[in-house]
Scaffold this motif. Structure first.
Motif, PDB file in Angstrom:
ATOM      1  N   CYS A 199       0.952  -1.211   0.106  1.00 56.27           N
ATOM      2  CA  CYS A 199      -0.030  -0.156   0.039  1.00 56.27           C
ATOM      3  C   CYS A 199       1.033   1.295   0.061  1.00 56.27           C
ATOM      4  O   CYS A 199       2.161   1.314   0.335  1.00 56.27           O
ATOM      5  N   PRO A 238       1.131 -11.137 -10.372  1.00 59.23           N
ATOM      6  CA  PRO A 238      -0.348 -10.746 -10.541  1.00 59.23           C
ATOM      7  C   PRO A 238      -1.077 -11.884  -9.596  1.00 59.23           C
ATOM      8  O   PRO A 238      -2.151 -11.855  -9.151  1.00 59.23           O
ATOM      9  N   ILE A 297      -1.293 -11.200  -6.066  1.00 58.62           N
ATOM     10  CA  ILE A 297      -2.416 -10.175  -5.627  1.00 58.62           C
ATOM     11  C   ILE A 297      -3.587 -10.767  -5.576  1.00 58.62           C
ATOM     12  O   ILE A 297      -4.516 -10.442  -4.590  1.00 58.62           O
ATOM     13  N   GLU A 298      -3.928 -11.629  -6.553  1.00 60.85           N
ATOM     14  CA  GLU A 298      -5.308 -12.540  -6.590  1.00 60.85           C
ATOM     15  C   GLU A 298      -5.667 -13.311  -5.183  1.00 60.85           C
ATOM     16  O   GLU A 298      -6.546 -13.302  -4.674  1.00 60.85           O
ATOM     17  N   LEU A 318      -6.184 -10.643  -2.137  1.00 60.51           N
ATOM     18  CA  LEU A 318      -7.240  -9.682  -2.253  1.00 60.51           C
ATOM     19  C   LEU A 318      -8.475 -10.125  -1.443  1.00 60.51           C
ATOM     20  O   LEU A 318      -9.092  -9.466  -0.466  1.00 60.51           O
ATOM     21  N   VAL A 337     -11.707  -2.795  -5.962  1.00 60.52           N
ATOM     22  CA  VAL A 337     -10.677  -3.953  -6.205  1.00 60.52           C
ATOM     23  C   VAL A 337      -9.634  -3.426  -7.235  1.00 60.52           C
ATOM     24  O   VAL A 337      -8.465  -3.593  -7.131  1.00 60.52           O
ATOM     25  N   GLN A 338     -10.111  -2.553  -8.186  1.00 67.12           N
ATOM     26  CA  GLN A 338      -9.197  -2.050  -9.082  1.00 67.12           C
ATOM     27  C   GLN A 338      -8.249  -1.126  -8.564  1.00 67.12           C
ATOM     28  O   GLN A 338      -6.912  -1.152  -8.806  1.00 67.12           O
ATOM     29  N   VAL A 387      -7.170  -1.266  -5.243  1.00 65.31           N
ATOM     30  CA  VAL A 387      -6.108  -2.184  -4.391  1.00 65.31           C
ATOM     31  C   VAL A 387      -5.230  -2.682  -5.323  1.00 65.31           C
ATOM     32  O   VAL A 387      -3.902  -2.900  -5.078  1.00 65.31           O
ATOM     33  N   THR A 388      -5.731  -3.421  -6.503  1.00 68.53           N
ATOM     34  CA  THR A 388      -4.907  -4.064  -7.474  1.00 68.53           C
ATOM     35  C   THR A 388      -3.888  -3.160  -7.880  1.00 68.53           C
ATOM     36  O   THR A 388      -2.757  -3.439  -8.170  1.00 68.53           O
ATOM     37  N   ALA A 389      -4.185  -2.167  -8.280  1.00 69.23           N
ATOM     38  CA  ALA A 389      -3.261  -0.887  -9.032  1.00 69.23           C
ATOM     39  C   ALA A 389      -2.224  -0.415  -8.167  1.00 69.23           C
ATOM     40  O   ALA A 389      -0.780  -0.469  -8.399  1.00 69.23           O
ATOM     41  N   ALA A 431      -1.008  -2.330  -5.567  1.00 66.85           N
ATOM     42  CA  ALA A 431      -0.094  -3.371  -5.186  1.00 66.85           C
ATOM     43  C   ALA A 431       0.893  -3.547  -6.514  1.00 66.85           C
ATOM     44  O   ALA A 431       1.924  -3.765  -6.290  1.00 66.85           O
ATOM     45  N   ALA A 432       0.309  -3.563  -7.845  1.00 69.02           N
ATOM     46  CA  ALA A 432       0.977  -3.802  -8.878  1.00 69.02           C
ATOM     47  C   ALA A 432       2.033  -2.689  -9.076  1.00 69.02           C
ATOM     48  O   ALA A 432       2.969  -2.862  -9.379  1.00 69.02           O
TER      49      ALA A 432
END
Length: 243
Positions: A14, A115, A118-119, A122, A137-138, A140-142, A144-145
């Motif tokens: 984060c 990736p 990350i899945e 979540l 979700v997008q 949090v994913t972005a 982390a990525a």
């Protein structure tokens, strides 16, 4: 009236986006800054990184998860610099053998399939209802990525090797707020109740319909609780804080 300084510490994978709602909501009450926890691979190193970024004046400190581990280390190293403490979705325990093994497994996976990591994370980070929120979700994913596999490796190493902080909790003498998601599976409410019992005068609030990323899952409730905490620093602590 001079506004206090509030330094926020994010969790695993984060950055400042974790705190974006609280930064906006509390801008009138405090000078808010979010520290970078991506450069070191030990809790001690991250604590020194934060102290180097911190205001010269004494400051309030709020840390979530990994940020909470670092905050507890700062309380051992430089308690005189912190006039108030908030610990969110975190723990004073060191990792169990099972948790260590889980971290090592994810670190191995991250080397070739970040990736996929990350899945896996979540559902541990977000309440099932919030997993249906595509925008959240997008985000949090972005987040982390953008931090990536190398930051993940460093942060996991730091958490793997952290010490048990329970013995030092009684030394915390500043006003302390403990805040957790009621459904948090990673650092459940019982761990926060344990910290409350060990820290003199600590206040505990639990947030419904939230797991591990409360500032994004329940931004208004978290902002309200933190706002009440900041206000309480100018008067005797209330018996309870909104949750």
């Amino acid at each position: 009236m001079n506004k206090p300084h509030l330094l926020r510490l994010p969790g695993l994978l984060c950055d400042a986006r974790l705190w974006q709602h609280q930064v906006a909501a509390l801008a009138g009450q405090a000078h808010v800054r979010v520290a970078d926890l991506t450069q070191s691979d030990s809790i001690a190193g991250l604590a020194e990184d934060v102290l180097a970024q911190a205001p010269e004046q004494s400051f309030a400190l709020a840390g979530l998860s990994l940020g909470g581990y670092v905050a507890l280390e700062i309380m051992r190293r430089a308690p005189q610099r912190v006039f108030a403490l908030a610990l969110l979705d975190t723990s004073a325990h060191a990792d169990s053998a099972e948790t260590m093994q889980g971290r090592l497994t994810l670190m191995r996976q991250a080397a070739h399939d970040f990736p996929g990591v990350i899945e896996v994370l979540l559902p541990r980070l977000l309440h099932p209802r919030h997993l249906r929120d595509a925008a959240l979700v997008q985000l949090v994913t972005a987040m982390a990525a953008s931090l990536g596999a190398e930051v993940f490796r460093r942060q996991q190493l730091a958490m793997l090797e952290r010490i048990d902080s329970r013995a030092s909790l009684a030394q915390i003498a500043c006003p302390t707020l403990l805040l957790c998601g009621r459904e948090d599976q990673i650092t459940p409410p019982a761990l926060h109740q344990e910290m409350q019992a060990a820290i003199a005068g600590a206040q505990l609030a639990q947030i419904d319909d939230a797991e591990h990323l409360m500032p994004l899952e329940q931004p208004q409730r978290v902002s309200s609780s933190l706002g009440a905490w900041l206000t309480s620093l100018r008067r005797p602590l209330p018996r309870a804080l909104p949750g």
